[in-house]
Write a protein that holds these residues in place. Structure first.
Motif, PDB file in Angstrom:
ATOM      1  N   GLU A  34       0.827  -1.215   0.000  1.00  0.00           N
ATOM      2  CA  GLU A  34       0.000   0.000   0.000  1.00  0.00           C
ATOM      3  C   GLU A  34       0.859   1.261   0.000  1.00  0.00           C
ATOM      4  O   GLU A  34       0.529   2.243  -0.662  1.00  0.00           O
ATOM      5  CB  GLU A  34      -0.927   0.008   1.222  1.00  0.00           C
ATOM      6  CG  GLU A  34      -2.122  -0.876   1.091  1.00  0.00           C
ATOM      7  CD  GLU A  34      -3.036  -0.454  -0.053  1.00  0.00           C
ATOM      8  OE1 GLU A  34      -3.330   0.754  -0.191  1.00  0.00           O
ATOM      9  OE2 GLU A  34      -3.439  -1.334  -0.821  1.00  0.00           O
ATOM     10  N   LYS A  38       0.848   4.265  -2.860  1.00  0.00           N
ATOM     11  CA  LYS A  38       0.685   5.690  -2.568  1.00  0.00           C
ATOM     12  C   LYS A  38       1.881   6.509  -3.052  1.00  0.00           C
ATOM     13  O   LYS A  38       1.712   7.619  -3.551  1.00  0.00           O
ATOM     14  CB  LYS A  38       0.453   5.898  -1.072  1.00  0.00           C
ATOM     15  CG  LYS A  38      -0.905   5.423  -0.646  1.00  0.00           C
ATOM     16  CD  LYS A  38      -1.232   5.790   0.768  1.00  0.00           C
ATOM     17  CE  LYS A  38      -2.647   5.311   1.049  1.00  0.00           C
ATOM     18  NZ  LYS A  38      -3.217   5.850   2.223  1.00  0.00           N
ATOM     19  N   LEU A  41       1.608   6.962  -6.809  1.00  0.00           N
ATOM     20  CA  LEU A  41       0.533   7.870  -7.212  1.00  0.00           C
ATOM     21  C   LEU A  41       0.745   9.314  -6.752  1.00  0.00           C
ATOM     22  O   LEU A  41       0.107  10.224  -7.271  1.00  0.00           O
ATOM     23  CB  LEU A  41      -0.806   7.351  -6.671  1.00  0.00           C
ATOM     24  CG  LEU A  41      -1.267   6.007  -7.227  1.00  0.00           C
ATOM     25  CD1 LEU A  41      -2.532   5.549  -6.520  1.00  0.00           C
ATOM     26  CD2 LEU A  41      -1.478   6.086  -8.721  1.00  0.00           C
ATOM     27  N   GLU A  61       0.125   4.509   7.373  1.00  0.00           N
ATOM     28  CA  GLU A  61      -0.604   3.299   6.959  1.00  0.00           C
ATOM     29  C   GLU A  61      -0.729   2.318   8.130  1.00  0.00           C
ATOM     30  O   GLU A  61      -1.792   1.747   8.357  1.00  0.00           O
ATOM     31  CB  GLU A  61       0.082   2.620   5.780  1.00  0.00           C
ATOM     32  CG  GLU A  61      -0.163   3.286   4.462  1.00  0.00           C
ATOM     33  CD  GLU A  61      -1.627   3.287   4.072  1.00  0.00           C
ATOM     34  OE1 GLU A  61      -2.263   2.219   4.045  1.00  0.00           O
ATOM     35  OE2 GLU A  61      -2.154   4.368   3.801  1.00  0.00           O
ATOM     36  N   ALA A 130     -13.544   7.311  -0.497  1.00  0.00           N
ATOM     37  CA  ALA A 130     -12.219   7.510  -1.104  1.00  0.00           C
ATOM     38  C   ALA A 130     -11.393   6.222  -1.057  1.00  0.00           C
ATOM     39  O   ALA A 130     -10.716   5.881  -2.031  1.00  0.00           O
ATOM     40  CB  ALA A 130     -11.483   8.634  -0.384  1.00  0.00           C
ATOM     41  N   GLU A 131     -11.448   5.518   0.062  1.00  0.00           N
ATOM     42  CA  GLU A 131     -10.691   4.271   0.183  1.00  0.00           C
ATOM     43  C   GLU A 131     -11.197   3.216  -0.803  1.00  0.00           C
ATOM     44  O   GLU A 131     -10.414   2.487  -1.402  1.00  0.00           O
ATOM     45  CB  GLU A 131     -10.780   3.723   1.613  1.00  0.00           C
ATOM     46  CG  GLU A 131     -10.016   4.548   2.628  1.00  0.00           C
ATOM     47  CD  GLU A 131     -10.265   4.106   4.057  1.00  0.00           C
ATOM     48  OE1 GLU A 131      -9.311   4.153   4.850  1.00  0.00           O
ATOM     49  OE2 GLU A 131     -11.407   3.724   4.389  1.00  0.00           O
ATOM     50  N   LYS A 134      -9.961   4.082  -4.300  1.00  0.00           N
ATOM     51  CA  LYS A 134      -8.558   3.717  -4.473  1.00  0.00           C
ATOM     52  C   LYS A 134      -8.401   2.200  -4.542  1.00  0.00           C
ATOM     53  O   LYS A 134      -7.596   1.690  -5.310  1.00  0.00           O
ATOM     54  CB  LYS A 134      -7.716   4.264  -3.326  1.00  0.00           C
ATOM     55  CG  LYS A 134      -7.488   5.748  -3.401  1.00  0.00           C
ATOM     56  CD  LYS A 134      -6.649   6.232  -2.244  1.00  0.00           C
ATOM     57  CE  LYS A 134      -6.501   7.746  -2.275  1.00  0.00           C
ATOM     58  NZ  LYS A 134      -5.780   8.247  -1.107  1.00  0.00           N
ATOM     59  N   THR A 135      -9.159   1.494  -3.715  1.00  0.00           N
ATOM     60  CA  THR A 135      -9.020   0.040  -3.640  1.00  0.00           C
ATOM     61  C   THR A 135      -9.355  -0.631  -4.962  1.00  0.00           C
ATOM     62  O   THR A 135      -8.636  -1.513  -5.419  1.00  0.00           O
ATOM     63  CB  THR A 135      -9.932  -0.528  -2.530  1.00  0.00           C
ATOM     64  OG1 THR A 135      -9.569   0.068  -1.283  1.00  0.00           O
ATOM     65  CG2 THR A 135      -9.805  -2.032  -2.423  1.00  0.00           C
ATOM     66  N   ASN A 137      -9.933   1.084  -7.853  1.00  0.00           N
ATOM     67  CA  ASN A 137      -9.461   1.914  -8.956  1.00  0.00           C
ATOM     68  C   ASN A 137     -10.600   2.427  -9.850  1.00  0.00           C
ATOM     69  O   ASN A 137     -10.578   2.240 -11.063  1.00  0.00           O
ATOM     70  CB  ASN A 137      -8.414   1.149  -9.782  1.00  0.00           C
ATOM     71  CG  ASN A 137      -7.590   2.084 -10.637  1.00  0.00           C
ATOM     72  OD1 ASN A 137      -7.450   3.261 -10.318  1.00  0.00           O
ATOM     73  ND2 ASN A 137      -7.059   1.570 -11.728  1.00  0.00           N
ATOM     74  N   GLU A 140     -14.596   8.276  -7.389  1.00  0.00           N
ATOM     75  CA  GLU A 140     -15.450   8.342  -6.203  1.00  0.00           C
ATOM     76  C   GLU A 140     -16.930   8.458  -6.589  1.00  0.00           C
ATOM     77  O   GLU A 140     -17.788   7.891  -5.927  1.00  0.00           O
ATOM     78  CB  GLU A 140     -15.039   9.513  -5.309  1.00  0.00           C
ATOM     79  CG  GLU A 140     -13.741   9.268  -4.596  1.00  0.00           C
ATOM     80  CD  GLU A 140     -13.361  10.381  -3.635  1.00  0.00           C
ATOM     81  OE1 GLU A 140     -14.273  11.088  -3.130  1.00  0.00           O
ATOM     82  OE2 GLU A 140     -12.157  10.544  -3.367  1.00  0.00           O
TER      83      GLU A 140
END
Length: 168
Positions: A34, A38, A41, A61, A130-131, A134-135, A137, A140
């Motif tokens: 993870e 990050k 990105l 994290e 948001a998570e 991201k998880t 892809n 939102e």
């Protein structure tokens, strides 16, 4: 320095940091992954000390994982204590809980895969919008849309079930 070089240079340091912080090899591996997602990105143009910045991401994290676990444990304890106070027959309560879980699993199975994924991440795993984005892809807005559709579908599925199955 490109992303691959960053990864090769700091992967062991991040892993060891996470391992000693979490005291668990699997958690350390997951968190290390993870962290580098990050890092890749993120905008690295304003970073002056790369190692400190990456280890700070690792620390954040690790803290996030521990906080989520702590909140989950506290919720379980609270629910257990609350259920004990008004639970006259623990065997009956356990059976009812088991039946409810099985019924909900059946309802979840009827959801389309994309919607089920978002619903489970949001309400079972308690991830933020948001998570989730991201998880898996996706944007939102798409997450919000799928949650909305999923809740509507769940309502329809639950309402269409026979009342004696729901309230028995």
């Amino acid at each position: 320095m490109n992303d691959r070089e960053l990864f090769e240079l700091y992967k062991e340091q991040v892993y060891h940091f996470c391992y000693y912080y979490m005291k668990n090899r699997a958690d350390a591996e997951d968190i290390t992954q993870e962290v580098f997602v990050k890092v890749i990105l993120a905008d690295k143009s304003k970073v002056t000390n790369m190692k400190a910045w990456i280890l700070r991401i690792a620390s954040n994290e690790c803290n996030s994982v521990l906080r989520r676990r702590k909140n989950g444990i506290l919720k379980e304890i609270r629910n257990f204590v609350l259920s004990k106070s008004d639970n006259a027959n623990p065997v009956e309560q356990q059976l009812t809980t088991q039946e409810t879980k099985q019924e909900m699993a059946e309802v979840y199975k009827q959801l389309p895969d994309k919607i089920r994924t978002v619903i489970v991440l949001r309400y079972i795993n308690e991830l933020s919008i948001a998570e989730i984005a991201k998880t898996i892809n996706i944007p939102e807005g798409t997450v919000k849309s799928r949650i909305h559709k999923g809740l509507k579908l769940l309502n329809k599925l639950v309402e269409s079930r026979p009342k004696e199955m729901i309230y028995s």
